[in-house]
Design an enzyme around this catalytic site. Structure first.
Site, PDB file in Angstrom:
ATOM      1  N   LYS A  91       6.328  -2.289  13.363  1.00 21.63           N
ATOM      2  CA  LYS A  91       6.900  -1.281  12.459  1.00 21.63           C
ATOM      3  C   LYS A  91       6.452   0.142  12.791  1.00 21.63           C
ATOM      4  O   LYS A  91       7.220   1.077  12.622  1.00 21.63           O
ATOM      5  CB  LYS A  91       6.528  -1.610  11.008  1.00 21.63           C
ATOM      6  CG  LYS A  91       7.301  -2.797  10.448  1.00 21.63           C
ATOM      7  CD  LYS A  91       6.927  -3.103   9.021  1.00 21.63           C
ATOM      8  CE  LYS A  91       7.778  -4.255   8.496  1.00 21.63           C
ATOM      9  NZ  LYS A  91       7.431  -4.660   7.158  1.00 21.63           N
ATOM     10  N   ARG A 133      -9.930  -4.277   5.307  1.00 17.29           N
ATOM     11  CA  ARG A 133     -11.204  -4.674   5.932  1.00 17.29           C
ATOM     12  C   ARG A 133     -11.632  -3.629   6.956  1.00 17.29           C
ATOM     13  O   ARG A 133     -12.799  -3.535   7.285  1.00 17.29           O
ATOM     14  CB  ARG A 133     -11.099  -6.081   6.537  1.00 17.29           C
ATOM     15  CG  ARG A 133      -9.947  -6.281   7.485  1.00 17.29           C
ATOM     16  CD  ARG A 133      -9.801  -7.736   7.850  1.00 17.29           C
ATOM     17  NE  ARG A 133      -8.664  -7.956   8.742  1.00 17.29           N
ATOM     18  CZ  ARG A 133      -8.245  -9.136   9.123  1.00 17.29           C
ATOM     19  NH1 ARG A 133      -8.856 -10.223   8.694  1.00 17.29           N
ATOM     20  NH2 ARG A 133      -7.207  -9.253   9.928  1.00 17.29           N
ATOM     21  N   GLY A 176       7.073 -11.906  -3.667  1.00 15.08           N
ATOM     22  CA  GLY A 176       7.707 -11.113  -2.618  1.00 15.08           C
ATOM     23  C   GLY A 176       9.187 -11.372  -2.385  1.00 15.08           C
ATOM     24  O   GLY A 176       9.842 -10.610  -1.670  1.00 15.08           O
ATOM     25  N   ASN A 185      11.399  -0.374   9.171  1.00 18.65           N
ATOM     26  CA  ASN A 185      11.665  -1.823   9.206  1.00 18.65           C
ATOM     27  C   ASN A 185      13.106  -2.111   9.633  1.00 18.65           C
ATOM     28  O   ASN A 185      13.523  -3.264   9.626  1.00 18.65           O
ATOM     29  CB  ASN A 185      11.370  -2.479   7.846  1.00 18.65           C
ATOM     30  CG  ASN A 185      12.457  -2.201   6.830  1.00 18.65           C
ATOM     31  OD1 ASN A 185      13.178  -1.200   6.939  1.00 18.65           O
ATOM     32  ND2 ASN A 185      12.603  -3.074   5.840  1.00 18.65           N
ATOM     33  N   VAL A 193     -11.871   0.122   7.032  1.00 16.59           N
ATOM     34  CA  VAL A 193     -11.748   1.242   6.094  1.00 16.59           C
ATOM     35  C   VAL A 193     -11.025   2.428   6.730  1.00 16.59           C
ATOM     36  O   VAL A 193     -10.274   3.145   6.062  1.00 16.59           O
ATOM     37  CB  VAL A 193     -13.145   1.663   5.570  1.00 16.59           C
ATOM     38  CG1 VAL A 193     -13.053   2.885   4.664  1.00 16.59           C
ATOM     39  CG2 VAL A 193     -13.768   0.512   4.797  1.00 16.59           C
ATOM     40  N   TYR A 248       6.110 -14.164   0.276  1.00 19.56           N
ATOM     41  CA  TYR A 248       7.215 -14.875  -0.387  1.00 19.56           C
ATOM     42  C   TYR A 248       7.251 -16.369  -0.035  1.00 19.56           C
ATOM     43  O   TYR A 248       8.093 -17.108  -0.527  1.00 19.56           O
ATOM     44  CB  TYR A 248       8.571 -14.227  -0.053  1.00 19.56           C
ATOM     45  CG  TYR A 248       8.743 -13.963   1.426  1.00 19.56           C
ATOM     46  CD1 TYR A 248       9.128 -14.972   2.287  1.00 19.56           C
ATOM     47  CD2 TYR A 248       8.486 -12.706   1.949  1.00 19.56           C
ATOM     48  CE1 TYR A 248       9.258 -14.733   3.635  1.00 19.56           C
ATOM     49  CE2 TYR A 248       8.612 -12.461   3.305  1.00 19.56           C
ATOM     50  CZ  TYR A 248       8.998 -13.474   4.134  1.00 19.56           C
ATOM     51  OH  TYR A 248       9.110 -13.243   5.481  1.00 19.56           O
ATOM     52  N   ASP A 308      11.977  -1.161   3.141  1.00 20.65           N
ATOM     53  CA  ASP A 308      10.883  -1.756   2.356  1.00 20.65           C
ATOM     54  C   ASP A 308      10.529  -0.859   1.165  1.00 20.65           C
ATOM     55  O   ASP A 308      10.064  -1.348   0.133  1.00 20.65           O
ATOM     56  CB  ASP A 308       9.624  -1.924   3.228  1.00 20.65           C
ATOM     57  CG  ASP A 308       9.686  -3.170   4.105  1.00 20.65           C
ATOM     58  OD1 ASP A 308      10.499  -4.069   3.811  1.00 20.65           O
ATOM     59  OD2 ASP A 308       8.927  -3.235   5.096  1.00 20.65           O
TER      60      ASP A 308
HETATM   61  P1  NAP Z   1       0.852  -5.924   9.378  1.00 17.54           P
HETATM   62  O1  NAP Z   1       1.397  -4.623   9.799  1.00 17.54           O
HETATM   63  O2  NAP Z   1       0.446  -6.917  10.386  1.00 17.54           O
HETATM   64  O3  NAP Z   1      -0.404  -5.619   8.423  1.00 17.54           O
HETATM   65  C1  NAP Z   1      -1.155  -6.656   7.837  1.00 17.54           C
HETATM   66  C2  NAP Z   1      -2.323  -6.062   7.073  1.00 17.54           C
HETATM   67  O4  NAP Z   1      -3.004  -7.159   6.455  1.00 17.54           O
HETATM   68  C3  NAP Z   1      -3.331  -5.350   7.962  1.00 17.54           C
HETATM   69  O5  NAP Z   1      -3.913  -4.297   7.251  1.00 17.54           O
HETATM   70  C4  NAP Z   1      -4.368  -6.460   8.221  1.00 17.54           C
HETATM   71  O6  NAP Z   1      -5.651  -5.959   8.490  1.00 17.54           O
HETATM   72  C5  NAP Z   1      -4.375  -7.131   6.869  1.00 17.54           C
HETATM   73  N1  NAP Z   1      -4.906  -8.477   6.944  1.00 17.54           N
HETATM   74  C6  NAP Z   1      -4.427  -9.504   7.689  1.00 17.54           C
HETATM   75  N2  NAP Z   1      -5.176 -10.599   7.473  1.00 17.54           N
HETATM   76  C7  NAP Z   1      -6.141 -10.245   6.589  1.00 17.54           C
HETATM   77  C8  NAP Z   1      -7.211 -10.947   5.999  1.00 17.54           C
HETATM   78  N3  NAP Z   1      -7.433 -12.226   6.281  1.00 17.54           N
HETATM   79  N4  NAP Z   1      -8.008 -10.275   5.147  1.00 17.54           N
HETATM   80  C9  NAP Z   1      -7.778  -8.991   4.872  1.00 17.54           C
HETATM   81  N5  NAP Z   1      -6.784  -8.267   5.399  1.00 17.54           N
HETATM   82  C10 NAP Z   1      -5.969  -8.896   6.250  1.00 17.54           C
HETATM   83  O7  NAP Z   1       1.872  -6.687   8.424  1.00 17.54           O
HETATM   84  P2  NAP Z   1       2.885  -6.030   7.376  1.00 17.54           P
HETATM   85  O8  NAP Z   1       4.199  -5.819   8.012  1.00 17.54           O
HETATM   86  O9  NAP Z   1       2.207  -4.891   6.736  1.00 17.54           O
HETATM   87  O10 NAP Z   1       3.084  -7.250   6.352  1.00 17.54           O
HETATM   88  C11 NAP Z   1       2.039  -7.643   5.495  1.00 17.54           C
HETATM   89  C12 NAP Z   1       2.529  -8.813   4.633  1.00 17.54           C
HETATM   90  O11 NAP Z   1       3.560  -8.382   3.777  1.00 17.54           O
HETATM   91  C13 NAP Z   1       3.089  -9.973   5.432  1.00 17.54           C
HETATM   92  O12 NAP Z   1       2.705 -11.177   4.834  1.00 17.54           O
HETATM   93  C14 NAP Z   1       4.577  -9.797   5.310  1.00 17.54           C
HETATM   94  O13 NAP Z   1       5.284 -11.027   5.406  1.00 17.54           O
HETATM   95  C15 NAP Z   1       4.673  -9.243   3.919  1.00 17.54           C
HETATM   96  N6  NAP Z   1       5.894  -8.462   3.746  1.00 17.54           N
HETATM   97  C16 NAP Z   1       6.753  -8.871   2.784  1.00 17.54           C
HETATM   98  C17 NAP Z   1       7.892  -8.138   2.565  1.00 17.54           C
HETATM   99  C18 NAP Z   1       8.846  -8.579   1.514  1.00 17.54           C
HETATM  100  O14 NAP Z   1       9.988  -8.108   1.530  1.00 17.54           O
HETATM  101  N7  NAP Z   1       8.432  -9.406   0.580  1.00 17.54           N
HETATM  102  C19 NAP Z   1       8.173  -6.994   3.323  1.00 17.54           C
HETATM  103  C20 NAP Z   1       7.254  -6.593   4.279  1.00 17.54           C
HETATM  104  C21 NAP Z   1       6.109  -7.341   4.487  1.00 17.54           C
HETATM  105  P3  NAP Z   1      -6.121  -5.668  10.016  1.00 17.54           P
HETATM  106  O15 NAP Z   1      -5.397  -4.412  10.435  1.00 17.54           O
HETATM  107  O16 NAP Z   1      -7.582  -5.510   9.879  1.00 17.54           O
HETATM  108  O17 NAP Z   1      -5.710  -6.878  10.818  1.00 17.54           O
END
Ligand code: NAP
Length: 501
Positions: free
Chosen positions: A277, A360, A442, A298, A362, A421, A313
């Site tokens: 993204k 995690r 979600g 997105n 900061v 979700y 989003d």
């Molecule tokens: P991303 O860019 O990969 O970011 C994920 C974030 O979660 C990062 O800050 C990562 O930290 C953190 N993280 C991952 N595992 C972790 C853990 N075990 N403990 C603490 N922090 C953790 O992903 P994203 O696009 O932002 O998406 C995040 C989530 O939202 C996904 O599950 C996605 O499916 C969901 N989502 C849902 C929708 C919807 O329409 N419902 C839309 C968008 C996203 P690090 O940087 O330290 O790895």
């Protein structure tokens, strides 16, 4: 229009025949004789209702036949003599005499490469295979990245006549769904090879029979895409709008990989998911103001020689939340600092929320918080510090459903949103309700952002209820009223500025 050839394998003849006769959706059936303990060519062919390809794949070409080449040759010759519509002969075998039996008619001359990557002699090999006079030339490679599919497109320019061109593996799925674009005369369905899709999925999820070489190509890019619901939603949307368009998983190694594939195949629009993204935000030539503020997109669509980007989003997150919680002047804690957290931060700040971001790392939290003048902090958000908490991490996603990003005793605020979700109801949400919080999962956001994507690409708004049902169907959840009353996408929230229109 390519046909569907369903591959059936079994350990014994009775099961093979039963599976053969169960292939009702396919135009032809590939009968895999390798692996049968009671191999009997006549028995395999007798009583067939559809045309068949008889294949006896040796172990040296990825199959299960461990007998001699002479035995194998006899089986295939017997199949031709018994009137099998097609017999598969490996290019690397020494069975040229089988090509002479019907002067190449009914012969599928095949080659399979299981080593990831594109063979250096691909075009020369296809030309040599064609020169044998075999009716069908089948080439299967293993894609290590999306761009490995592209040389298969070029094969069509090198040779005429019926071809089947397929890239195995998840990155090769476009060659299966877009068989017409790749110039294949049929596509194999089943679960006999990596990345193979069932006939039902090809037909129902991807509308295989309505696709031509000229269908508009959309997709979702990211990595991994194993559990994405986007193809189910967008293909349902395209069908309901009677659009000749395909939406395909485009699992890419990196942003360059997606760009290369998209240029070669002529992708006109795509959903962008983790981890691209922010990287693709930097690659597009124009954005709307909200996406620019988020520094993450997105969604992309063609814009001249480049791409325009937007971020549905942001509006997709707010649409279902607004009906349940008034963000204005509340303390909003976002958990996670990735692409989704950026969109959520912009959305909440736009509504007058006071944002803190907890991660995690900061430093990452501070970077996202700085987008909206908020504070970046460590995990977890302290009790008593928030009114609204949003999980923007994948923690709690299937199959690790026992995990939660914030422990139950810390859930002291008024409302909790989980962007996860799958499952629909996460451990975080269950514990938040037990603690007296309002909750939102979600799925509604997922549907709302997809509705806005489709509208941005096509100018037509699909039914949110339909997309919700498609998403639930892909999750294997029977639809019910409470999940599918999803109709709250705000009109006009996605700026059309990015297109310059
Ligand atoms: P991303 O860019 O990969 O970011 C994920 C974030 O979660 C990062 O800050 C990562 O930290 C953190 N993280 C991952 N595992 C972790 C853990 N075990 N403990 C603490 N922090 C953790 O992903 P994203 O696009 O932002 O998406 C995040 C989530 O939202 C996904 O599950 C996605 O499916 C969901 N989502 C849902 C929708 C919807 O329409 N419902 C839309 C968008 C996203 P690090 O940087 O330290 O790895």
């Amino acid at each position: 229009m390519p046909l569907i050839c369903e591959t059936v394998t079994a350990n014994d003849l009775t099961t093979l025949r039963a599976r053969r006769d169960g292939c009702r959706a396919a135009d032809l059936v590939e009968l895999r004789l390798d692996g049968l303990v009671d191999l009997d060519v006549g028995g395999a062919l007798a009583g067939r209702r559809q045309p068949v390809i008889v294949t006896c794949r040796p172990q040296w070409e990825g199959g299960r036949f461990d007998g001699s080449e002479e035995e194998r040759r006899r089986f295939l010759r017997a199949a031709l003599d018994a009137g099998a519509e097609y017999v598969d002969v490996e290019w690397r075998s020494d069975f040229s005499e089988l090509l002479d039996v019907r002067r190449g008619r009914g012969i599928v001359l095949s080659t399979h490469d299981f080593k990831a990557g594109v063979p250096s002699d691909l075009e020369a090999r296809v030309a040599a295979m064609r020169a044998t006079g075999a009716e069908i030339v089948k080439v299967a490679i293993t894609a290590s990245r999306l761009a490995d599919c592209v040389p298969l497109l070029d094969c069509r320019r090198v040779v005429d006549g019926p071809l089947v061109l397929v890239a195995m593996g998840r990155a090769g799925i476009p060659t299966r769904v877009l068989a017409a674009r790749f110039g294949s005369c049929w596509m194999y369905a089943g679960d006999a090879a990596p990345g193979q899709l069932s006939a039902e999925r090809l037909l129902n999820d991807f509308r295989f029979r309505s696709l031509t070489g000229d269908s508009a190509v959309y997709g979702v890019t990211g990595r991994p895409l194993e559990h994405t619901l986007s193809p189910a939603m967008h293909n349902a949307a395209f069908a309901s709008l009677a659009l000749e368009a395909a939406y395909v998983p485009l699992e890419a190694a990196d942003a360059d990989d997606f760009m290369k594939f998209a240029a070669a195949v002529g992708v006109v629009g795509a959903s962008i998911t983790a981890p691209f993204k922010e990287e693709l935000f930097r690659r597009v030539v124009t954005w709307d103001p909200e996406s620019r503020r988020a520094g993450a997109i997105n969604t992309v669509r063609r814009h001249g020689e480049g791409w325009a980007g937007t971020n549905t989003d942001i509006a997709g997150f707010l649409a279902p939340l607004r009906r349940r919680f008034d963000v204005s002047n509340t303390r909003c804690a976002i958990v996670g600092a990735g692409g989704a957290a950026r969109a959520v931060a912009i959305a909440l700040a736009t509504e007058g929320g006071h944002v803190t971001v907890h991660a995690r790392d900061v430093q990452k939290a501070e970077t996202v918080a700085a987008l909206v003048g908020g504070r970046g902090l460590a995990l977890p958000p302290p009790p008593g510090s928030w009114d609204l908490l949003v999980n923007a991490t994948p923690v709690g996603t299937f199959p690790r459903v026992e995990e939660t990003p914030v422990a139950a005793h810390l859930l002291t605020g008024g409302f909790v949103c989980d962007l996860v979700y799958n499952p629909l109801d996460t451990r975080l949400l269950t514990e938040a309700r037990a603690a007296g919080c309002g909750t939102l999962g979600g799925l509604e956001m997922l549907v709302a952002q997809a509705v806005l994507q489709c509208e941005w690409w096509t100018g037509q708004r699909p039914s949110a209820t339909l997309l919700g049902e498609a998403a639930l169907g892909a999750l294997g959840v029977p639809p019910n009223g409470s999940h599918t009353s999803i109709d709250a996408c705000p009109r006009g929230r996605v700026s059309r500025e990015a297109s310059g229109s």
